[in-house]
Scaffold this motif. Sequence first.
Motif, PDB file in Angstrom:
ATOM      1  N   VAL A 175       0.724  -1.252  -0.037  1.00  0.00           N
ATOM      2  CA  VAL A 175      -0.151   0.065  -0.046  1.00  0.00           C
ATOM      3  C   VAL A 175       0.734   1.148  -0.106  1.00  0.00           C
ATOM      4  O   VAL A 175       0.559   2.170  -0.747  1.00  0.00           O
ATOM      5  CB  VAL A 175      -0.896  -0.001   1.301  1.00  0.00           C
ATOM      6  CG1 VAL A 175      -1.490   1.422   1.326  1.00  0.00           C
ATOM      7  CG2 VAL A 175      -2.275  -0.931   1.072  1.00  0.00           C
ATOM      8  N   LEU A 176       2.104   1.187   0.810  1.00  0.00           N
ATOM      9  CA  LEU A 176       2.777   2.291   1.050  1.00  0.00           C
ATOM     10  C   LEU A 176       3.406   2.601  -0.427  1.00  0.00           C
ATOM     11  O   LEU A 176       3.692   3.658  -0.836  1.00  0.00           O
ATOM     12  CB  LEU A 176       3.747   2.233   1.971  1.00  0.00           C
ATOM     13  CG  LEU A 176       3.324   2.442   3.533  1.00  0.00           C
ATOM     14  CD1 LEU A 176       4.455   2.216   4.605  1.00  0.00           C
ATOM     15  CD2 LEU A 176       2.736   3.951   3.763  1.00  0.00           C
ATOM     16  N   GLY A 177       3.880   1.365  -1.052  1.00  0.00           N
ATOM     17  CA  GLY A 177       4.675   1.757  -2.345  1.00  0.00           C
ATOM     18  C   GLY A 177       3.702   2.210  -3.395  1.00  0.00           C
ATOM     19  O   GLY A 177       4.089   3.058  -4.286  1.00  0.00           O
ATOM     20  N   ARG A 178       2.289   1.684  -3.437  1.00  0.00           N
ATOM     21  CA  ARG A 178       1.473   2.310  -4.362  1.00  0.00           C
ATOM     22  C   ARG A 178       0.988   3.625  -4.161  1.00  0.00           C
ATOM     23  O   ARG A 178       0.566   4.209  -5.128  1.00  0.00           O
ATOM     24  CB  ARG A 178       0.528   1.151  -4.801  1.00  0.00           C
ATOM     25  CG  ARG A 178       0.749  -0.009  -5.086  1.00  0.00           C
ATOM     26  CD  ARG A 178      -0.485  -1.043  -5.506  1.00  0.00           C
ATOM     27  NE  ARG A 178      -1.025  -1.527  -4.228  1.00  0.00           N
ATOM     28  CZ  ARG A 178      -2.342  -1.319  -3.796  1.00  0.00           C
ATOM     29  NH1 ARG A 178      -3.140  -0.455  -4.514  1.00  0.00           N
ATOM     30  NH2 ARG A 178      -2.696  -1.714  -2.811  1.00  0.00           N
ATOM     31  N   GLY A 179       1.040   3.935  -2.906  1.00  0.00           N
ATOM     32  CA  GLY A 179       0.498   5.372  -2.502  1.00  0.00           C
ATOM     33  C   GLY A 179      -1.148   5.407  -2.473  1.00  0.00           C
ATOM     34  O   GLY A 179      -1.615   6.420  -2.595  1.00  0.00           O
ATOM     35  N   HIS A 180      -1.693   4.234  -2.579  1.00  0.00           N
ATOM     36  CA  HIS A 180      -3.195   4.278  -2.600  1.00  0.00           C
ATOM     37  C   HIS A 180      -3.744   2.690  -1.856  1.00  0.00           C
ATOM     38  O   HIS A 180      -2.782   1.842  -1.989  1.00  0.00           O
ATOM     39  CB  HIS A 180      -3.872   4.569  -3.671  1.00  0.00           C
ATOM     40  CG  HIS A 180      -3.636   3.571  -4.942  1.00  0.00           C
ATOM     41  ND1 HIS A 180      -4.231   2.529  -5.012  1.00  0.00           N
ATOM     42  CD2 HIS A 180      -2.443   3.598  -5.842  1.00  0.00           C
ATOM     43  CE1 HIS A 180      -3.984   1.700  -5.943  1.00  0.00           C
ATOM     44  NE2 HIS A 180      -2.595   2.519  -6.709  1.00  0.00           N
ATOM     45  N   GLY A 181      -4.929   2.698  -1.602  1.00  0.00           N
ATOM     46  CA  GLY A 181      -5.292   1.405  -1.093  1.00  0.00           C
ATOM     47  C   GLY A 181      -5.432   1.566   0.436  1.00  0.00           C
ATOM     48  O   GLY A 181      -4.986   2.283   1.169  1.00  0.00           O
ATOM     49  N   ARG A 182      -5.911   0.483   0.885  1.00  0.00           N
ATOM     50  CA  ARG A 182      -5.984   0.424   2.610  1.00  0.00           C
ATOM     51  C   ARG A 182      -5.901  -1.144   2.910  1.00  0.00           C
ATOM     52  O   ARG A 182      -6.156  -2.119   2.020  1.00  0.00           O
ATOM     53  CB  ARG A 182      -7.257   0.998   3.022  1.00  0.00           C
ATOM     54  CG  ARG A 182      -8.447   0.414   2.653  1.00  0.00           C
ATOM     55  CD  ARG A 182      -9.648   1.031   3.451  1.00  0.00           C
ATOM     56  NE  ARG A 182      -9.848   2.416   2.590  1.00  0.00           N
ATOM     57  CZ  ARG A 182     -10.605   2.652   1.629  1.00  0.00           C
ATOM     58  NH1 ARG A 182     -11.151   1.591   1.034  1.00  0.00           N
ATOM     59  NH2 ARG A 182     -10.491   3.680   0.977  1.00  0.00           N
ATOM     60  N   VAL A 183      -5.150  -1.636   4.257  1.00  0.00           N
ATOM     61  CA  VAL A 183      -5.074  -2.445   4.976  1.00  0.00           C
ATOM     62  C   VAL A 183      -6.284  -2.462   6.118  1.00  0.00           C
ATOM     63  O   VAL A 183      -6.020  -1.498   6.906  1.00  0.00           O
ATOM     64  CB  VAL A 183      -3.894  -2.886   5.269  1.00  0.00           C
ATOM     65  CG1 VAL A 183      -3.772  -4.115   6.251  1.00  0.00           C
ATOM     66  CG2 VAL A 183      -3.029  -2.877   3.875  1.00  0.00           C
ATOM     67  N   VAL A 184      -7.295  -3.259   6.396  1.00  0.00           N
ATOM     68  CA  VAL A 184      -7.943  -3.490   7.319  1.00  0.00           C
ATOM     69  C   VAL A 184      -7.855  -4.499   8.417  1.00  0.00           C
ATOM     70  O   VAL A 184      -7.461  -5.646   7.921  1.00  0.00           O
ATOM     71  CB  VAL A 184      -9.550  -3.670   6.684  1.00  0.00           C
ATOM     72  CG1 VAL A 184     -10.606  -3.693   7.543  1.00  0.00           C
ATOM     73  CG2 VAL A 184      -9.759  -2.690   5.612  1.00  0.00           C
ATOM     74  N   LEU A 185      -7.861  -4.259   9.582  1.00  0.00           N
ATOM     75  CA  LEU A 185      -7.634  -5.109  10.789  1.00  0.00           C
ATOM     76  C   LEU A 185      -8.986  -5.119  11.262  1.00  0.00           C
ATOM     77  O   LEU A 185      -9.440  -4.297  11.655  1.00  0.00           O
ATOM     78  CB  LEU A 185      -6.568  -4.288  11.625  1.00  0.00           C
ATOM     79  CG  LEU A 185      -5.332  -3.877  11.165  1.00  0.00           C
ATOM     80  CD1 LEU A 185      -4.343  -3.443  12.230  1.00  0.00           C
ATOM     81  CD2 LEU A 185      -4.595  -5.184  10.453  1.00  0.00           C
ATOM     82  N   VAL A 186      -9.330  -6.324  11.527  1.00  0.00           N
ATOM     83  CA  VAL A 186     -10.750  -6.822  12.161  1.00  0.00           C
ATOM     84  C   VAL A 186     -10.754  -7.487  13.347  1.00  0.00           C
ATOM     85  O   VAL A 186      -9.903  -8.489  13.500  1.00  0.00           O
ATOM     86  CB  VAL A 186     -11.558  -7.595  11.078  1.00  0.00           C
ATOM     87  CG1 VAL A 186     -12.904  -7.795  11.460  1.00  0.00           C
ATOM     88  CG2 VAL A 186     -11.576  -6.943   9.654  1.00  0.00           C
ATOM     89  N   ALA A 187     -11.226  -6.840  14.312  1.00  0.00           N
ATOM     90  CA  ALA A 187     -11.185  -7.563  15.783  1.00  0.00           C
ATOM     91  C   ALA A 187     -12.170  -6.604  16.653  1.00  0.00           C
ATOM     92  O   ALA A 187     -12.568  -5.489  16.419  1.00  0.00           O
ATOM     93  CB  ALA A 187      -9.802  -7.361  16.441  1.00  0.00           C
ATOM     94  N   ASP A 188     -12.625  -7.412  17.599  1.00  0.00           N
ATOM     95  CA  ASP A 188     -13.799  -6.597  18.432  1.00  0.00           C
ATOM     96  C   ASP A 188     -13.001  -5.941  19.345  1.00  0.00           C
ATOM     97  O   ASP A 188     -13.707  -4.736  20.121  1.00  0.00           O
ATOM     98  CB  ASP A 188     -14.441  -7.989  19.251  1.00  0.00           C
ATOM     99  CG  ASP A 188     -15.501  -8.589  18.311  1.00  0.00           C
ATOM    100  OD1 ASP A 188     -16.231  -7.972  17.710  1.00  0.00           O
ATOM    101  OD2 ASP A 188     -15.717  -9.756  18.467  1.00  0.00           O
ATOM    102  N   ASP A 189     -11.782  -6.356  19.626  1.00  0.00           N
ATOM    103  CA  ASP A 189     -11.093  -5.566  20.902  1.00  0.00           C
ATOM    104  C   ASP A 189     -10.054  -4.501  20.127  1.00  0.00           C
ATOM    105  O   ASP A 189      -9.217  -4.788  19.456  1.00  0.00           O
ATOM    106  CB  ASP A 189     -10.143  -6.612  21.581  1.00  0.00           C
ATOM    107  CG  ASP A 189      -9.306  -5.848  22.670  1.00  0.00           C
ATOM    108  OD1 ASP A 189      -9.668  -4.744  22.860  1.00  0.00           O
ATOM    109  OD2 ASP A 189      -8.497  -6.606  23.360  1.00  0.00           O
ATOM    110  N   VAL A 190     -10.576  -3.056  20.464  1.00  0.00           N
ATOM    111  CA  VAL A 190      -9.851  -2.152  19.798  1.00  0.00           C
ATOM    112  C   VAL A 190      -8.312  -2.143  20.137  1.00  0.00           C
ATOM    113  O   VAL A 190      -7.338  -1.585  19.553  1.00  0.00           O
ATOM    114  CB  VAL A 190     -10.466  -0.862  19.728  1.00  0.00           C
ATOM    115  CG1 VAL A 190     -10.529  -0.181  21.405  1.00  0.00           C
ATOM    116  CG2 VAL A 190      -9.940   0.313  18.976  1.00  0.00           C
ATOM    117  N   GLU A 191      -8.025  -2.498  21.537  1.00  0.00           N
ATOM    118  CA  GLU A 191      -6.824  -2.432  22.013  1.00  0.00           C
ATOM    119  C   GLU A 191      -5.801  -3.481  21.247  1.00  0.00           C
ATOM    120  O   GLU A 191      -4.777  -3.226  21.054  1.00  0.00           O
ATOM    121  CB  GLU A 191      -6.982  -3.042  23.658  1.00  0.00           C
ATOM    122  CG  GLU A 191      -5.512  -2.801  24.325  1.00  0.00           C
ATOM    123  CD  GLU A 191      -5.082  -1.353  24.472  1.00  0.00           C
ATOM    124  OE1 GLU A 191      -3.900  -1.170  24.709  1.00  0.00           O
ATOM    125  OE2 GLU A 191      -5.922  -0.613  24.920  1.00  0.00           O
TER     126      GLU A 191
END
Length: 739
Positions: free
Chosen positions: A172-188
């Motif tokens: 994502v950083l190399g392309r300069g666009h897009g996103r990575v999603v982290l999924v969890a119930d615990d925000v910590e």
Amino acid sequence: MAWQLHYTSARRGPTGRAGFQFVAETPGLPDGVRAGVTPYLSYRPPPDAPSSPGDAELGEFPVSLLYDRVDGRPLLLRCRYLGRDYSGRFGNFFAHAVVAEPDELEGLRPAELWHAPHWTQRPAPESVLDALDELTPGAALDPEALAAWLSSSGPGDPYALLAHLVDAVADVLGRGHGRVVLVADDVELIARWIAVVSYSLPVAAAARLSFVTYTGDPDGAAQRLVGTTPAIWAAVRHRASHARAFRLGGRVPDGAPGRFARTVAGCWRDADFGGLDALGELAPPSDPAREGAGALLALCRGDATVTPGEEGAAAELLSRRGSGIPEWVWRDLVPGVPSMGLDLALAVHERAREAGAAEVARQCAVRVADRLSDALSTACDLAAVAAAARVADRAGLPLDAARVAAGAAHCARRGAADVGAALSGCPDGLRGALLGGVLAGLAGAGERERAAVLTPANCDLLYERAGLARAAPGVACAVLASVGRRDPARRVPVTGELLRLDGADLDRPLREVWASPPTADECAALLDAHGAALAAHPALAGLPSRALTRLAFPGGDRLAEPAGLRLAGRVRELLPDGRAGRDAAAVQAYAAAITAGPGRAARALAEIADAGATPQLAGEAFIGAARRLAERPPAFRAELLAALPAPVRARLGARWTADLPGRARAGRAPLRSADVERRNELVEVVLRLRARGARDPGLEAGTRAAAGRWLAAKQLDAHLARSPELRAELRDLLAEGGG
């Protein structure tokens, strides 16, 4: 310094109105900051959260920490759900924003501010907030604590998950666009993973990694790393298929992460934070060279599992960075040299020499030499042999010419046909060895393999560059036959080279070279160069006859050309016996027949008829001579006929008669004036022959037929008006036939 802003729903804010608004801020806020922060001010509770939460339940709502940049300044925004607003309606939240000068986060990763002491839980009672002179990180997310937590976290392999996550973020950083999603119930949990990823990056790269620990709209979030809950992701993932999602604590994704990501994970497993810094020093994650950086660090750590592809990336990184490679790399690479492939060892050798790292350069020279030896012994084609020679030349390493020749011979025996590409890629000093190896290999190759190598293009190369005298006779014969067969201009020198080969069966290659008849000049050149030696080779002994016969068609016209006469003279001088000598004699007789006086011409015609020459040559020579002699005056022709033996006289007379048009032979009219003249002259020749006391029944019969009709007789009478003796002879001739 950093400025603070508080935002929430209030009954009466600083401007006197009600609703969501900025309720407090640091004085002196730069222009545009407030407007720049506003688009980020939102909070959507998870869909499975209580719609009317009590005070105890509010603490379970995820806290959102957002990091981005506003007009070049870092923005840190913390949002927490408050439940009811001043009117008792649910949906209120509190946003605490911190906008800092660009250098305020120097040496600091934004994720470290997750539990920073400057965050407040509720809006300040006053509208004026203090400026923050320093941003102090919280204590819970330091690298050591995170490394300890990772080692015991689960289920699954947290380091495998980390490697996949680092791969995705780097992309994502190399392309300069897009996103990575982290999924969890615990925000910590999400905040911890964001912190781990941030520490995995150099500080500068972490500063470009925008993130949010929680959002109710992951599909619309503008940050690169986005946290959300399973319930939210389940509702939107069909619209966000372009995003890469990771379920924290769930199954590790399929596939193998890259070397850079695996090296990062290995550093966390070993709590090797110096290794993480080293990776960042070699290449940031957004740099395409990051895979080379990962491979290079792995080699510095003694990892022998680096693949050839990864070594290639490391070699490319070394070539790009050159003198910019840190000094510690050269020192730490020494243990990894024995496992290096050729390309990487060569790249390290070159750059280490430039950097003055003598020890690793020396060891790489040894490694390159060993790998080149292996490459030569296992080369699958000649281009690989040339490539090994080129590498040695590039590295300044001596390479035994005998090893190059042996490698080339091995490839040639197996039918490797890339001679041209190998020669163009081989250093000048080793081309002779490569060619010598090719010739040696061909000498021991099977028929099919030899044919595969000896293409027309390769035969030309070997003929021009290789000393074929060094080759086995079978190889040299095949090369020379190919060149001579395709290039007539080379047939004479090729024949000379074939004749100089010892112990070779030359009949087949010589016949291939001379499959088409030679010219007179070619044949003369062969005689000048090799003389009577041609008679020892059947394929060459017949060349003079073929060349002369070629000149004879059609009708012998070219037999009197200077080239043909020169060839006939050389043949009579060097090969007087046999068919070639007889054919040459016939050619010389032809020249005499068409140029000499009647007596000598008669003898020459008799020689052509009785010389025992090649039938086609003799036949065309006689026809040609007859046609040329028919152009002579009747008196000359009559004297010639009189001097000929009867059989030859009859043959020549029949030829002259046959050359007349059929109407002229039958005495019929009308005729063209030229045909009338030719008939009249032939009748005159017959009459003069009779006057000399010589007779030819065939000619006389033809004369009676041609002169027997009234008009023909009148024309002949006019033609012979000045020769009363010939007119009388004509009357006698006609009377003898009953005319």
